[in-house]
Scaffold this motif. Structure first.
Motif, PDB file in Angstrom:
ATOM      1  N   ILE A 109     -17.623 -35.549   8.229  1.00 45.61           N
ATOM      2  CA  ILE A 109     -16.625 -36.569   8.555  1.00 45.61           C
ATOM      3  C   ILE A 109     -16.638 -36.792  10.060  1.00 45.61           C
ATOM      4  N   ASP A 110     -16.789 -38.033  10.452  1.00 47.53           N
ATOM      5  CA  ASP A 110     -16.795 -38.389  11.875  1.00 47.53           C
ATOM      6  C   ASP A 110     -15.354 -38.661  12.300  1.00 47.53           C
ATOM      7  N   ILE A 111     -14.791 -37.786  13.095  1.00 50.96           N
ATOM      8  CA  ILE A 111     -13.398 -37.914  13.521  1.00 50.96           C
ATOM      9  C   ILE A 111     -13.349 -38.431  14.954  1.00 50.96           C
ATOM     10  N   LYS A 112     -12.716 -39.571  15.120  1.00 52.65           N
ATOM     11  CA  LYS A 112     -12.583 -40.193  16.438  1.00 52.65           C
ATOM     12  C   LYS A 112     -11.113 -40.157  16.851  1.00 52.65           C
ATOM     13  N   LEU A 113     -10.820 -39.416  17.914  1.00 54.75           N
ATOM     14  CA  LEU A 113      -9.454 -39.318  18.424  1.00 54.75           C
ATOM     15  C   LEU A 113      -9.268 -40.256  19.605  1.00 54.75           C
ATOM     16  N   ASN A 114      -8.012 -40.535  19.939  1.00 54.82           N
ATOM     17  CA  ASN A 114      -7.696 -41.508  21.007  1.00 54.82           C
ATOM     18  C   ASN A 114      -8.424 -42.825  20.750  1.00 54.82           C
ATOM     19  N   ALA A 115      -8.392 -43.245  19.483  1.00 58.97           N
ATOM     20  CA  ALA A 115      -9.090 -44.470  19.070  1.00 58.97           C
ATOM     21  C   ALA A 115      -8.100 -45.390  18.355  1.00 58.97           C
ATOM     22  N   PRO A 116      -7.248 -46.085  19.106  1.00 49.85           N
ATOM     23  CA  PRO A 116      -6.250 -46.965  18.480  1.00 49.85           C
ATOM     24  C   PRO A 116      -6.912 -48.113  17.714  1.00 49.85           C
ATOM     25  N   PHE A 117      -6.362 -48.394  16.554  1.00 48.19           N
ATOM     26  CA  PHE A 117      -6.862 -49.440  15.660  1.00 48.19           C
ATOM     27  C   PHE A 117      -6.527 -50.810  16.247  1.00 48.19           C
ATOM     28  N   GLU A 118      -7.562 -51.645  16.456  1.00 47.01           N
ATOM     29  CA  GLU A 118      -7.351 -52.935  17.115  1.00 47.01           C
ATOM     30  C   GLU A 118      -7.518 -54.123  16.176  1.00 47.01           C
TER      31      GLU A 118
ATOM     32  N   LEU B 148      -9.199 -27.055  10.354  1.00 48.96           N
ATOM     33  CA  LEU B 148      -9.529 -28.123   9.416  1.00 48.96           C
ATOM     34  C   LEU B 148     -10.415 -29.179  10.063  1.00 48.96           C
ATOM     35  N   VAL B 149     -10.131 -29.512  11.311  1.00 51.71           N
ATOM     36  CA  VAL B 149     -10.952 -30.502  12.014  1.00 51.71           C
ATOM     37  C   VAL B 149     -12.387 -30.001  12.145  1.00 51.71           C
ATOM     38  N   GLN B 150     -12.544 -28.740  12.516  1.00 49.71           N
ATOM     39  CA  GLN B 150     -13.883 -28.167  12.659  1.00 49.71           C
ATOM     40  C   GLN B 150     -14.641 -28.219  11.332  1.00 49.71           C
ATOM     41  N   ILE B 151     -13.978 -27.818  10.255  1.00 52.67           N
ATOM     42  CA  ILE B 151     -14.624 -27.807   8.952  1.00 52.67           C
ATOM     43  C   ILE B 151     -14.942 -29.225   8.484  1.00 52.67           C
ATOM     44  N   SER B 152     -14.005 -30.147   8.703  1.00 53.39           N
ATOM     45  CA  SER B 152     -14.218 -31.535   8.279  1.00 53.39           C
ATOM     46  C   SER B 152     -15.417 -32.144   8.981  1.00 53.39           C
TER      47      SER B 152
ATOM     48  N   GLY C  70      -2.421 -38.538   9.437  1.00 52.58           N
ATOM     49  CA  GLY C  70      -1.473 -37.762   8.656  1.00 52.58           C
ATOM     50  C   GLY C  70      -2.134 -37.191   7.413  1.00 52.58           C
ATOM     51  N   TYR C  71      -1.291 -36.656   6.515  1.00 55.15           N
ATOM     52  CA  TYR C  71      -1.856 -35.981   5.338  1.00 55.15           C
ATOM     53  C   TYR C  71      -2.560 -36.950   4.399  1.00 55.15           C
ATOM     54  N   ILE C  72      -2.067 -38.178   4.276  1.00 49.22           N
ATOM     55  CA  ILE C  72      -2.721 -39.149   3.396  1.00 49.22           C
ATOM     56  C   ILE C  72      -4.118 -39.469   3.911  1.00 49.22           C
ATOM     57  N   ALA C  73      -4.230 -39.678   5.220  1.00 49.00           N
ATOM     58  CA  ALA C  73      -5.531 -39.977   5.822  1.00 49.00           C
ATOM     59  C   ALA C  73      -6.498 -38.818   5.642  1.00 49.00           C
ATOM     60  N   MET C  74      -6.038 -37.603   5.917  1.00 50.94           N
ATOM     61  CA  MET C  74      -6.919 -36.441   5.833  1.00 50.94           C
ATOM     62  C   MET C  74      -7.328 -36.155   4.394  1.00 50.94           C
ATOM     63  N   GLU C  75      -6.425 -36.355   3.450  1.00 49.19           N
ATOM     64  CA  GLU C  75      -6.761 -36.093   2.053  1.00 49.19           C
ATOM     65  C   GLU C  75      -7.793 -37.079   1.535  1.00 49.19           C
ATOM     66  N   PHE C  76      -7.587 -38.375   1.771  1.00 50.52           N
ATOM     67  CA  PHE C  76      -8.555 -39.358   1.295  1.00 50.52           C
ATOM     68  C   PHE C  76      -9.897 -39.216   2.013  1.00 50.52           C
ATOM     69  N   ALA C  77      -9.874 -38.867   3.291  1.00 51.13           N
ATOM     70  CA  ALA C  77     -11.130 -38.647   4.012  1.00 51.13           C
ATOM     71  C   ALA C  77     -11.927 -37.527   3.354  1.00 51.13           C
ATOM     72  N   GLY C  78     -11.247 -36.440   2.995  1.00 45.61           N
ATOM     73  CA  GLY C  78     -11.920 -35.323   2.347  1.00 45.61           C
ATOM     74  C   GLY C  78     -12.429 -35.669   0.966  1.00 45.61           C
ATOM     75  N   ILE C  79     -11.629 -36.398   0.191  1.00 47.21           N
ATOM     76  CA  ILE C  79     -12.026 -36.785  -1.162  1.00 47.21           C
ATOM     77  C   ILE C  79     -13.302 -37.614  -1.139  1.00 47.21           C
TER      78      ILE C  79
END
Length: 448
Positions: free
Chosen positions: A224-233, A215-219, A177-186
């Motif tokens: 930033i290493d973005i991992k999708l379909n990666a549920p937190f275990e 945004l994903v492409q630029i990030s 969400g926006y909180i995750a994306m904002e802190f990742a960018g910061i």
């Protein structure tokens, strides 16, 4: 004499609670507010305001780098996280004082302790005092929801990110969400090695897909290493203090800090609402009508605790409408149509109205205009980043029903443009407006 000690008792002194308190008091009501932590709420104390200051601080990394291409000779650069952190926290102290002063200036009595509901017209303070009120307003907001997984005690929520002892060399962000994306960018800009893990393929739900993809492409290009379909275990802690984050398939991800930003939950647990028969809806949110009234006629709720639109300006509007309706003899409903919103990512994105997908589903026949350009601000930068503006138009009426943009200063530009969308202006109205050149905003009136 009134049978109640107060006309209004507010639980929670955040944006919505403070606005409702001071406006009700200005209308002549006797008002008290209870706050168990600090006056100002999530936005001021642990949310959008301090986070925006971190965004400003992080932008200097690229600005100093770009400055060399503008002829500036920059000496040795270094970054001091505690210095930025402490400046931000001092400003939070300042704002806490201003919000407190606002209540004092309007004659609102403050109780700096927790309060719970004990009946339709009564509350109990943590100190044991019972207080009666004709009306009770619940404005306690939301709280980060931490998943129940092994090792979660080693993670932090967005609340604690403003108090980190040191800049993490490796940061793992859980969420999309926006909180995750904002802190990742910061933290990426400040020099941390950032990995973002999301349980599904969808990031930033509710925003236009083309902008999110950009945004994903630029990030990712920014590191930033973005991992999708990666549920937190789970999280495991090594003897040397390294945190091993297990999310999806593959090897665990080593980290020095783990931010969990997987959602927020209305802060109703233990509030005693059942004693007054207040009904709760999805996720523990308080169910209210158009005027903020709960299932109990004397109890109202505004802001994030109602889980309608979790935005500070919306909570303020709701607080104002509540006070005007009950104490100002001016019945008011909040209009939730065309609310602008932004993600202060790197670069930021912003939107108002219908996305292209939503417009096709709702209106059927639409036209989409876009401008894909390299912002002048980036011409001398060593980053091949492009801005993208989209205009969604009802093809039958010509009305602009959505504006969406990603690029430098996108939220600042959108605020003014949102007025045009809210007012129902047409594409022809935009076309008839002379461009302000040279600017990024001029793209809004040049789309053909």
């Amino acid at each position: 004499m009134s049978e109640y000690e107060y006309d209004l008792f507010v639980i929670g002194a955040g944006s919505g609670g403070v606005r409702a308190s001071r406006v009700a008091a200005a209308h002549g009501a006797k008002v008290a507010v209870a706050e168990e932590y600090r006056v100002g709420g999530t936005c001021v104390i642990r949310g959008c305001v301090p986070k925006k200051l971190l965004v400003y601080g992080s932008h200097f990394a690229e600005d100093l780098e770009d400055a060399q291409n503008y002829g500036w000779t920059i000496g040795r650069m270094s970054f001091d996280w505690p210095k930025l952190r402490d400046h931000v926290l001092r400003d939070v102290d300042r704002l806490n004082g201003l919000y407190t002063q606002t209540l004092e200036n309007n004659g609102v009595e403050r109780f700096l302790e927790r309060a719970t509901v004990t009946g339709p017209n009564s509350v109990k303070l943590a100190s044991g005092r019972e207080i009666s009120a004709k009306y009770i307003l619940i404005a306690v907001g939301c709280w980060p929801a931490m998943p129940d997984v092994p090792g979660i005690e080693h993670a932090v929520s967005s609340n604690e990110m403003f108090h980190l002892e040191e800049l993490p060399r490796r940061l793992v962000v859980i969420g999309g969400g926006y909180i995750a994306m904002e802190f990742a960018g910061i933290f990426n800009a400040l020099g941390s090695q950032v990995t973002l893990c999301n349980r599904s393929e969808a990031l930033l739900r509710g925003y236009d897909r083309a902008l999110v993809d950009r945004l994903v492409q630029i990030s990712m290009a920014r590191g930033i290493d973005i991992k999708l379909n990666a549920p937190f275990e789970r999280i495991e802690k090594d003897e040397d203090g390294t945190l091993q984050v297990h999310a999806g398939r593959g090897d665990p991800i080593p980290a020095d800090a783990v931010l969990v930003a997987t959602g927020r939950k209305p802060n109703t647990a233990g509030l005693g609402l059942e004693s007054a028969g207040v009904e709760l809806g999805r996720n523990g949110a308080i169910a209210v009508d158009d005027h903020g009234k709960t299932s109990c006629d004397s109890i109202y709720a505004v802001g994030d605790v109602t889980d309608r639109v979790q935005l500070t300006p919306v909570a303020i509007r709701e607080g104002q409408a509540f006070a005007d309706t009950l104490f100002g003899d001016k019945p008011t409903k909040v209009d939730y149509d065309c609310i602008p919103s932004a993600v202060f990512s790197h670069p930021p994105l912003a939107g108002v109205g219908l996305t292209e997908g939503d417009a096709r589903n709702k209106l059927g026949k639409i036209r989409v205009y876009s401008s894909d350009f390299r912002p002048m601000k980036n011409i001398f930068a060593d980053r091949a980043e492009r801005g993208l503006y989209k205009m969604v138009v009802d093809d039958t009426t010509g009305r602009v029903v959505g504006l969406h943009m990603i690029g430098p200063e996108a939220p600042e530009i959108l605020q003014a443009a949102a007025i045009a969308v809210k007012a129902g202006l047409t594409k022809a109205d935009f076309d008839a407006t002379v461009a302000l050149h040279p600017s990024m905003a001029e793209e809004l009136v040049l789309m053909r």
